[in-house]
Design a protein around this motif. Structure first.
Motif, PDB file in Angstrom:
ATOM      1  N   PHE A 192       0.885  -1.164   0.000  1.00 52.48           N
ATOM      2  CA  PHE A 192       0.000   0.000   0.000  1.00 52.48           C
ATOM      3  C   PHE A 192       0.919   1.209   0.000  1.00 52.48           C
ATOM      4  CE2 PHE A 192      -2.556  -3.286   2.161  1.00 52.48           C
ATOM      5  CZ  PHE A 192      -3.673  -3.275   1.344  1.00 52.48           C
ATOM      6  N   VAL A 239       3.378  -4.994   2.418  1.00 56.33           N
ATOM      7  CA  VAL A 239       2.605  -5.800   3.368  1.00 56.33           C
ATOM      8  C   VAL A 239       2.810  -7.300   3.129  1.00 56.33           C
ATOM      9  CG1 VAL A 239       0.276  -6.346   4.149  1.00 56.33           C
ATOM     10  CG2 VAL A 239       0.918  -3.973   3.721  1.00 56.33           C
ATOM     11  N   PRO A 299       0.757 -12.496  14.213  1.00 52.86           N
ATOM     12  CA  PRO A 299       0.397 -11.278  14.934  1.00 52.86           C
ATOM     13  C   PRO A 299      -0.399 -10.307  14.072  1.00 52.86           C
ATOM     14  CG  PRO A 299       2.766 -11.341  14.502  1.00 52.86           C
ATOM     15  CD  PRO A 299       2.210 -12.655  14.078  1.00 52.86           C
ATOM     16  N   SER A 300      -1.085  -9.403  14.747  1.00 57.21           N
ATOM     17  CA  SER A 300      -1.828  -8.345  14.096  1.00 57.21           C
ATOM     18  C   SER A 300      -0.884  -7.524  13.215  1.00 57.21           C
ATOM     19  CB  SER A 300      -2.459  -7.496  15.192  1.00 57.21           C
ATOM     20  OG  SER A 300      -3.116  -6.421  14.625  1.00 57.21           O
ATOM     21  N   GLY A 301      -1.334  -7.210  12.006  1.00 59.69           N
ATOM     22  CA  GLY A 301      -0.526  -6.401  11.103  1.00 59.69           C
ATOM     23  C   GLY A 301       0.435  -7.202  10.248  1.00 59.69           C
ATOM     24  N   SER A 302       0.406  -8.532  10.365  1.00 59.88           N
ATOM     25  CA  SER A 302       1.375  -9.337   9.616  1.00 59.88           C
ATOM     26  C   SER A 302       0.955  -9.570   8.160  1.00 59.88           C
ATOM     27  CB  SER A 302       1.626 -10.671  10.326  1.00 59.88           C
ATOM     28  OG  SER A 302       0.435 -11.381  10.520  1.00 59.88           O
ATOM     29  N   GLY A 303      -0.267  -9.167   7.803  1.00 60.03           N
ATOM     30  CA  GLY A 303      -0.691  -9.268   6.403  1.00 60.03           C
ATOM     31  C   GLY A 303      -1.690 -10.387   6.129  1.00 60.03           C
ATOM     32  N   LYS A 304      -2.252 -10.989   7.167  1.00 61.74           N
ATOM     33  CA  LYS A 304      -3.158 -12.131   6.993  1.00 61.74           C
ATOM     34  C   LYS A 304      -4.422 -11.737   6.223  1.00 61.74           C
ATOM     35  CE  LYS A 304      -3.600 -12.734  11.454  1.00 61.74           C
ATOM     36  NZ  LYS A 304      -2.887 -11.498  11.890  1.00 61.74           N
ATOM     37  N   SER A 305      -5.039 -10.636   6.650  1.00 59.39           N
ATOM     38  CA  SER A 305      -6.271 -10.210   5.963  1.00 59.39           C
ATOM     39  C   SER A 305      -5.971  -9.794   4.532  1.00 59.39           C
ATOM     40  CB  SER A 305      -6.928  -9.039   6.700  1.00 59.39           C
ATOM     41  OG  SER A 305      -7.385  -9.448   7.965  1.00 59.39           O
ATOM     42  N   THR A 306      -4.867  -9.114   4.348  1.00 58.47           N
ATOM     43  CA  THR A 306      -4.495  -8.687   2.990  1.00 58.47           C
ATOM     44  C   THR A 306      -4.317  -9.900   2.081  1.00 58.47           C
ATOM     45  OG1 THR A 306      -3.416  -6.733   3.925  1.00 58.47           O
ATOM     46  CG2 THR A 306      -2.821  -7.336   1.672  1.00 58.47           C
TER      47      THR A 306
HETATM   48  P1  ADP Z   1      -3.514  -8.698   9.737  1.00 64.46           P
HETATM   49  O1  ADP Z   1      -4.792  -9.162   9.134  1.00 64.46           O
HETATM   50  O2  ADP Z   1      -2.475  -9.762   9.817  1.00 64.46           O
HETATM   51  O3  ADP Z   1      -3.716  -8.034  11.068  1.00 64.46           O
HETATM   52  P2  ADP Z   1      -3.548  -6.778   7.585  1.00 64.46           P
HETATM   53  O4  ADP Z   1      -3.419  -7.553   6.329  1.00 64.46           O
HETATM   54  O5  ADP Z   1      -4.909  -6.287   7.949  1.00 64.46           O
HETATM   55  O6  ADP Z   1      -2.887  -7.592   8.779  1.00 64.46           O
HETATM   56  O7  ADP Z   1      -2.618  -5.493   7.512  1.00 64.46           O
HETATM   57  C1  ADP Z   1      -1.239  -5.574   7.241  1.00 64.46           C
HETATM   58  C2  ADP Z   1      -0.672  -4.167   7.126  1.00 64.46           C
HETATM   59  O8  ADP Z   1      -1.230  -3.528   5.993  1.00 64.46           O
HETATM   60  C3  ADP Z   1      -1.001  -3.272   8.308  1.00 64.46           C
HETATM   61  O9  ADP Z   1       0.125  -2.468   8.561  1.00 64.46           O
HETATM   62  C4  ADP Z   1      -2.152  -2.442   7.806  1.00 64.46           C
HETATM   63  O10 ADP Z   1      -2.200  -1.204   8.457  1.00 64.46           O
HETATM   64  C5  ADP Z   1      -1.830  -2.310   6.341  1.00 64.46           C
HETATM   65  N1  ADP Z   1      -3.017  -2.129   5.487  1.00 64.46           N
HETATM   66  C6  ADP Z   1      -4.009  -3.031   5.328  1.00 64.46           C
HETATM   67  N2  ADP Z   1      -4.938  -2.575   4.447  1.00 64.46           N
HETATM   68  C7  ADP Z   1      -4.514  -1.356   4.046  1.00 64.46           C
HETATM   69  C8  ADP Z   1      -5.014  -0.365   3.128  1.00 64.46           C
HETATM   70  N3  ADP Z   1      -6.146  -0.567   2.443  1.00 64.46           N
HETATM   71  N4  ADP Z   1      -4.300   0.766   2.971  1.00 64.46           N
HETATM   72  C9  ADP Z   1      -3.151   0.960   3.644  1.00 64.46           C
HETATM   73  N5  ADP Z   1      -2.605   0.071   4.511  1.00 64.46           N
HETATM   74  C10 ADP Z   1      -3.276  -1.073   4.710  1.00 64.46           C
END
Ligand code: ADP
Ligand code: MG
Length: 244
Positions: free
Chosen positions: A15, A20, A39-46
């Motif tokens: 991003f 990420v 951990p939170s922020g590791s990119g799982k949701s992405t």
């Molecule tokens: P997780 O699900 O493991 O907690 P995420 O995939 O949600 O992690 O996020 C990984 C990183 O990407 C985080 O630093 C988050 O702030 C960033 N991030 C996620 N989505 C966006 C977005 N749409 N724009 C900018 N940064 C993003």
């Protein structure tokens, strides 16, 4: 036909300047349950959002059931309807009954007739134990019931694979078990599932493979007995120490 339903290779997602996902490789075979922890922020949701085409990766390849969804000519809607997604929030239509929540996409996207859509909806409501709630509105249900409706809605589209992003994280503790029980049953029925979860007990018992992510890379992966039971990397150990 290959028995690999989801194949991710060399996936990169940024991003702006924030990298990420830094080269993710992942395979899910037909009927397998793969759990992603980290951990939170590791990119799982992405990562899940890339698999469901909600995010466009910069680099790498994703193939779902033989269909390369990262190909720029892919039929996005066609590909997406084969992929069921369940989020942390339930994302139900608040003004529609449970039954209508389950039939609307079947009718609009799959062009099923009303009776067929309702029959399939009722089969899936029964599967998640909510047959008696078909005329309720989402707001009349508990969070756990709403999440089970969301699962039944995704199943009603006959997906090739189900993606779950922390489906129990927003629930009161006493409601978590019912949702996990439904997911466990789906796994036993042979559904292919990619699950981001903090429920280590579930991952231990249900997953065929567990993948530990940190800082946008897969640090460690293997059977749960190995990754959760006998982790090799310090980062995995310290994460597990915090969550177990
Ligand atoms: P997780 O699900 O493991 O907690 P995420 O995939 O949600 O992690 O996020 C990984 C990183 O990407 C985080 O630093 C988050 O702030 C960033 N991030 C996620 N989505 C966006 C977005 N749409 N724009 C900018 N940064 C993003
Ligand atoms: Mg997340």
């Amino acid at each position: 036909m290959s028995d690999v339903i989801v194949e991710v290779s060399g996936l990169h997602k940024a991003f702006g300047p924030l990298e990420v996902l830094k080269g993710i490789d992942l395979q899910v075979e037909r009927g397998q349950v793969v759990c992603i922890i980290g951990p939170s922020g590791s990119g799982k949701s992405t990562l899940l959002r890339c698999v469901n085409l909600l995010e466009e990766p910069q680099k790498g390849k994703i193939v779902v059931n033989g269909n390369e969804i990262t190909d720029e000519d892919v039929d996005i809607d066609g590909a997406r309807r084969k992929i069921g997604m369940v989020f942390q929030g339930f994302n139900l239509f608040a003004h529609l009954t449970v039954l209508d929540n389950l039939t609307v996409a079947q009718r609009k996207v799959l062009k099923r007739g009303k009776e067929e859509a309702q029959r399939i909806a009722r089969e899936n409501l029964e599967k998640v134990g909510l047959s008696e709630k078909e005329t309720s509105l989402p707001g009349q249900l508990s969070g756990g019931q709403q999440q089970r409706v969301a699962i039944a809605r995704a199943l009603s589209m006959n997906p090739d694979v189900m993606l779950f992003d922390e489906p129990t994280s927003a629930l009161d503790p006493e409601l978590v078990g019912d949702v996990l029980a439904v997911m466990r049953q789906l796994a036993e029925e042979g559904m292919t599932m990619l699950v981001v979860t903090h429920e280590m007990q579930f991952a231990r018992e249900v997953a065929d493979s567990v993948l530990f992510m940190d800082g946008g890379v897969v640090v460690e992966q293997g059977p749960p007995s190995q990754v959760i039971g006998d982790p090799q990397h310090d980062r995995t150990k310290s994460f597990l120490n915090r969550v177990l």
